[in-house]
Design a protein around this motif. Structure first.
Motif, PDB file in Angstrom:
ATOM      1  N   GLU A  70      50.603  22.950  32.945  1.00  0.00           N
ATOM      2  CA  GLU A  70      49.850  22.196  33.953  1.00  0.00           C
ATOM      3  C   GLU A  70      49.371  23.111  35.065  1.00  0.00           C
ATOM      4  OE1 GLU A  70      48.330  18.990  36.360  1.00  0.00           O
ATOM      5  OE2 GLU A  70      48.643  19.304  34.208  1.00  0.00           O
ATOM      6  N   PHE A  71      50.223  24.025  35.494  1.00  0.00           N
ATOM      7  CA  PHE A  71      49.850  24.932  36.595  1.00  0.00           C
ATOM      8  C   PHE A  71      48.631  25.760  36.224  1.00  0.00           C
ATOM      9  CE2 PHE A  71      49.898  28.995  38.763  1.00  0.00           C
ATOM     10  CZ  PHE A  71      50.081  28.618  40.088  1.00  0.00           C
ATOM     11  N   PHE A  72      48.684  26.425  35.077  1.00  0.00           N
ATOM     12  CA  PHE A  72      47.582  27.325  34.722  1.00  0.00           C
ATOM     13  C   PHE A  72      46.331  26.566  34.264  1.00  0.00           C
ATOM     14  CE2 PHE A  72      51.030  30.557  34.331  1.00  0.00           C
ATOM     15  CZ  PHE A  72      50.527  31.428  35.272  1.00  0.00           C
ATOM     16  N   ARG A  73      46.498  25.506  33.480  1.00  0.00           N
ATOM     17  CA  ARG A  73      45.328  24.797  32.977  1.00  0.00           C
ATOM     18  C   ARG A  73      44.579  24.073  34.097  1.00  0.00           C
ATOM     19  NH1 ARG A  73      46.515  21.572  27.809  1.00  0.00           N
ATOM     20  NH2 ARG A  73      47.901  20.444  29.208  1.00  0.00           N
ATOM     21  N   THR A  74      45.311  23.314  34.905  1.00  0.00           N
ATOM     22  CA  THR A  74      44.661  22.557  35.974  1.00  0.00           C
ATOM     23  C   THR A  74      44.199  23.467  37.099  1.00  0.00           C
ATOM     24  OG1 THR A  74      45.996  20.601  35.462  1.00  0.00           O
ATOM     25  CG2 THR A  74      44.983  20.691  37.653  1.00  0.00           C
ATOM     26  N   GLY A  75      45.062  24.396  37.498  1.00  0.00           N
ATOM     27  CA  GLY A  75      44.696  25.302  38.580  1.00  0.00           C
ATOM     28  C   GLY A  75      43.485  26.142  38.248  1.00  0.00           C
ATOM     29  N   THR A  76      43.442  26.677  37.038  1.00  0.00           N
ATOM     30  CA  THR A  76      42.306  27.504  36.636  1.00  0.00           C
ATOM     31  C   THR A  76      41.023  26.689  36.569  1.00  0.00           C
ATOM     32  OG1 THR A  76      43.761  28.987  35.386  1.00  0.00           O
ATOM     33  CG2 THR A  76      41.418  29.031  34.825  1.00  0.00           C
ATOM     34  N   ALA A  77      41.107  25.469  36.043  1.00  0.00           N
ATOM     35  CA  ALA A  77      39.923  24.603  35.988  1.00  0.00           C
ATOM     36  C   ALA A  77      39.381  24.336  37.396  1.00  0.00           C
ATOM     37  CB  ALA A  77      40.264  23.287  35.290  1.00  0.00           C
ATOM     38  N   ASN A  78      40.271  24.068  38.333  1.00  0.00           N
ATOM     39  CA  ASN A  78      39.832  23.804  39.707  1.00  0.00           C
ATOM     40  C   ASN A  78      39.209  25.035  40.354  1.00  0.00           C
ATOM     41  OD1 ASN A  78      40.636  21.114  39.697  1.00  0.00           O
ATOM     42  ND2 ASN A  78      42.674  21.548  40.509  1.00  0.00           N
ATOM     43  N   ILE A  79      39.800  26.194  40.106  1.00  0.00           N
ATOM     44  CA  ILE A  79      39.257  27.433  40.672  1.00  0.00           C
ATOM     45  C   ILE A  79      37.867  27.707  40.101  1.00  0.00           C
ATOM     46  CG2 ILE A  79      39.533  29.941  40.787  1.00  0.00           C
ATOM     47  CD1 ILE A  79      42.612  29.415  40.635  1.00  0.00           C
ATOM     48  N   LEU A  80      37.723  27.600  38.795  1.00  0.00           N
ATOM     49  CA  LEU A  80      36.443  27.898  38.157  1.00  0.00           C
ATOM     50  C   LEU A  80      35.351  26.920  38.608  1.00  0.00           C
ATOM     51  CD1 LEU A  80      37.768  28.730  34.585  1.00  0.00           C
ATOM     52  CD2 LEU A  80      36.770  30.354  36.205  1.00  0.00           C
ATOM     53  N   GLU A  81      35.700  25.656  38.777  1.00  0.00           N
ATOM     54  CA  GLU A  81      34.723  24.678  39.254  1.00  0.00           C
ATOM     55  C   GLU A  81      34.277  25.011  40.677  1.00  0.00           C
ATOM     56  OE1 GLU A  81      34.256  19.853  40.009  1.00  0.00           O
ATOM     57  OE2 GLU A  81      36.114  20.653  39.179  1.00  0.00           O
ATOM     58  N   ALA A  82      35.241  25.357  41.526  1.00  0.00           N
ATOM     59  CA  ALA A  82      34.909  25.714  42.907  1.00  0.00           C
ATOM     60  C   ALA A  82      34.076  26.990  42.958  1.00  0.00           C
ATOM     61  CB  ALA A  82      36.195  25.886  43.722  1.00  0.00           C
ATOM     62  N   GLU A  83      34.350  27.928  42.060  1.00  0.00           N
ATOM     63  CA  GLU A  83      33.567  29.164  42.001  1.00  0.00           C
ATOM     64  C   GLU A  83      32.113  28.873  41.635  1.00  0.00           C
ATOM     65  OE1 GLU A  83      37.056  32.278  40.517  1.00  0.00           O
ATOM     66  OE2 GLU A  83      35.447  31.703  39.168  1.00  0.00           O
ATOM     67  N   SER A  84      31.936  27.997  40.663  1.00  0.00           N
ATOM     68  CA  SER A  84      30.580  27.657  40.238  1.00  0.00           C
ATOM     69  C   SER A  84      29.783  27.057  41.390  1.00  0.00           C
ATOM     70  CB  SER A  84      30.639  26.678  39.059  1.00  0.00           C
ATOM     71  OG  SER A  84      29.342  26.332  38.625  1.00  0.00           O
ATOM     72  N   GLU A  85      30.423  26.188  42.146  1.00  0.00           N
ATOM     73  CA  GLU A  85      29.747  25.546  43.274  1.00  0.00           C
ATOM     74  C   GLU A  85      29.471  26.534  44.404  1.00  0.00           C
ATOM     75  OE1 GLU A  85      32.279  22.309  44.307  1.00  0.00           O
ATOM     76  OE2 GLU A  85      31.795  21.141  42.505  1.00  0.00           O
ATOM     77  N   ALA A  86      30.339  27.533  44.551  1.00  0.00           N
ATOM     78  CA  ALA A  86      30.201  28.491  45.651  1.00  0.00           C
ATOM     79  C   ALA A  86      29.312  29.687  45.291  1.00  0.00           C
ATOM     80  CB  ALA A  86      31.577  29.000  46.075  1.00  0.00           C
ATOM     81  N   GLY A  87      28.934  29.814  44.022  1.00  0.00           N
ATOM     82  CA  GLY A  87      28.101  30.942  43.606  1.00  0.00           C
ATOM     83  C   GLY A  87      28.851  32.250  43.456  1.00  0.00           C
ATOM     84  N   VAL A  88      30.145  32.173  43.172  1.00  0.00           N
ATOM     85  CA  VAL A  88      30.953  33.379  42.961  1.00  0.00           C
ATOM     86  C   VAL A  88      30.437  34.118  41.721  1.00  0.00           C
ATOM     87  CG1 VAL A  88      33.270  34.192  42.316  1.00  0.00           C
ATOM     88  CG2 VAL A  88      32.990  32.445  44.108  1.00  0.00           C
ATOM     89  N   THR A  89      30.355  35.433  41.810  1.00  0.00           N
ATOM     90  CA  THR A  89      29.766  36.220  40.720  1.00  0.00           C
ATOM     91  C   THR A  89      30.768  37.075  39.940  1.00  0.00           C
ATOM     92  OG1 THR A  89      29.211  37.974  42.304  1.00  0.00           O
ATOM     93  CG2 THR A  89      27.515  36.318  41.847  1.00  0.00           C
ATOM     94  N   HIS A  90      32.050  36.984  40.266  1.00  0.00           N
ATOM     95  CA  HIS A  90      33.053  37.776  39.536  1.00  0.00           C
ATOM     96  C   HIS A  90      34.401  37.092  39.684  1.00  0.00           C
ATOM     97  CE1 HIS A  90      34.858  42.063  38.678  1.00  0.00           C
ATOM     98  NE2 HIS A  90      35.124  41.201  37.722  1.00  0.00           N
ATOM     99  N   HIS A  91      34.987  36.694  38.564  1.00  0.00           N
ATOM    100  CA  HIS A  91      36.335  36.123  38.538  1.00  0.00           C
ATOM    101  C   HIS A  91      37.270  37.158  37.931  1.00  0.00           C
ATOM    102  CE1 HIS A  91      39.339  32.785  38.096  1.00  0.00           C
ATOM    103  NE2 HIS A  91      39.779  33.595  37.137  1.00  0.00           N
ATOM    104  N   VAL A  92      38.324  37.499  38.660  1.00  0.00           N
ATOM    105  CA  VAL A  92      39.317  38.463  38.172  1.00  0.00           C
ATOM    106  C   VAL A  92      40.655  37.749  38.057  1.00  0.00           C
ATOM    107  CG1 VAL A  92      40.501  40.648  38.604  1.00  0.00           C
ATOM    108  CG2 VAL A  92      38.105  40.366  39.295  1.00  0.00           C
ATOM    109  N   ALA A  93      41.305  37.861  36.917  1.00  0.00           N
ATOM    110  CA  ALA A  93      42.606  37.226  36.729  1.00  0.00           C
ATOM    111  C   ALA A  93      43.621  38.237  36.235  1.00  0.00           C
ATOM    112  CB  ALA A  93      42.501  36.078  35.730  1.00  0.00           C
ATOM    113  N   LEU A  94      44.836  38.112  36.738  1.00  0.00           N
ATOM    114  CA  LEU A  94      45.935  38.957  36.277  1.00  0.00           C
ATOM    115  C   LEU A  94      46.684  38.224  35.174  1.00  0.00           C
ATOM    116  CD1 LEU A  94      47.708  41.485  36.545  1.00  0.00           C
ATOM    117  CD2 LEU A  94      49.014  40.273  38.318  1.00  0.00           C
TER     118      LEU A  94
END
Length: 248
Positions: A70-94
């Protein structure tokens, strides 16, 4: 350049924020303690406003199978959606070296889902795979202790200093997206048993360390090379023995 670091108050995240700041970037630590909750989405839009890069080094507070998924699936989905809306051009994940080879483990299944979400998102990305950190020798031992004995699976490991991981993540975040995986590992590979025994000995921990063919690594069976990086990995400089000596 504005870089938002999800999990920016933790072991790796705080070091990434410091390195980016030292190099003149606007590094923002985003975590529950700073008003950003990736599970609920609280504070994400505000934190990402004007950001060019988002770095996700967050980790689940629970390693229980359902909770970590739940942490990774939901959290990542929320981050990626917010990035799309904000126009982020690079997502880096560890993430972790060997994730795709450790799918018997609920934790690594969740990390694999996280990586698949990133690849499918359409946001340019870089995934940094790191080997086990020096700092986690005791935590790994604690999870595999029965009585006064640590029972470890056979296999080799090439652990790395958290500071070297943070440097690799920071360096990746200000470069061009690779749309793939970058690996980072320490300079030495040795048996998992040796890694744990040396880590515990440095803390005067009296537990006995043995290799047990029935033992599992976070629930997964290990092969000799499961935890080792590939030939193109970035090899960090800090040696385990030197790091242990500095802890005294």
């Amino acid at each position: 350049m504005k870089v938002v670091v999800i999990g920016g108050t933790g072991l790796i995240g705080s070091k990434v924020v410091s390195r980016l700041t030292e190099h003149g970037h606007e590094a923002v630590a985003a975590a529950p303690g700073t008003g950003v909750n990736t599970l609920t989405g609280e504070g994400l839009a505000d934190a990402l406003r004007g950001a060019a890069v988002v770095v996700d080094v967050s980790n689940s507070p629970s390693f229980e199978d359902e909770a970590v998924m739940e942490f990774f699936r939901t959290g990542t989905a929320n981050i990626l959606e917010a990035e799309s809306e904000a126009g982020v051009t690079h997502h880096v994940a560890l993430s972790v070296v060997g994730t795709d080879r450790l799918q018997e483990s609920g934790y690594f299944r969740a990390k694999q889902v996280q990586e698949e979400q990133i690849r499918a998102s359409g946001v340019p990305y870089s995934i940094v795979h790191a080997t086990q950190f020096f700092e986690f020798a005791k935590g790994l031992a604690d999870g595999l202790t029965e009585g006064d004995t640590v029972r470890l699976p056979a296999g080799r490991i090439q652990p790395v200093h958290s500071g070297d991981v943070a440097a690799a993540v920071a360096r990746t975040s200000v470069g061009a997206p690779v749309n793939g995986v970058v690996e980072v590992a320490g300079p030495e590979a040795f048996p998992l048993e040796e890694f744990i025994r040396r880590g515990l000995a440095a803390e005067n921990d009296p537990r006995k360390v043995v290799t047990d063919p029935r033992a599992r690594y976070w629930g997964a069976e290990l092969r000799e090379t499961t935890l080792l990086p590939g030939p193109d990995a970035h090899i960090a400089e800090t040696r385990f023995g030197d790091w242990l000596a500095r802890q005294k």
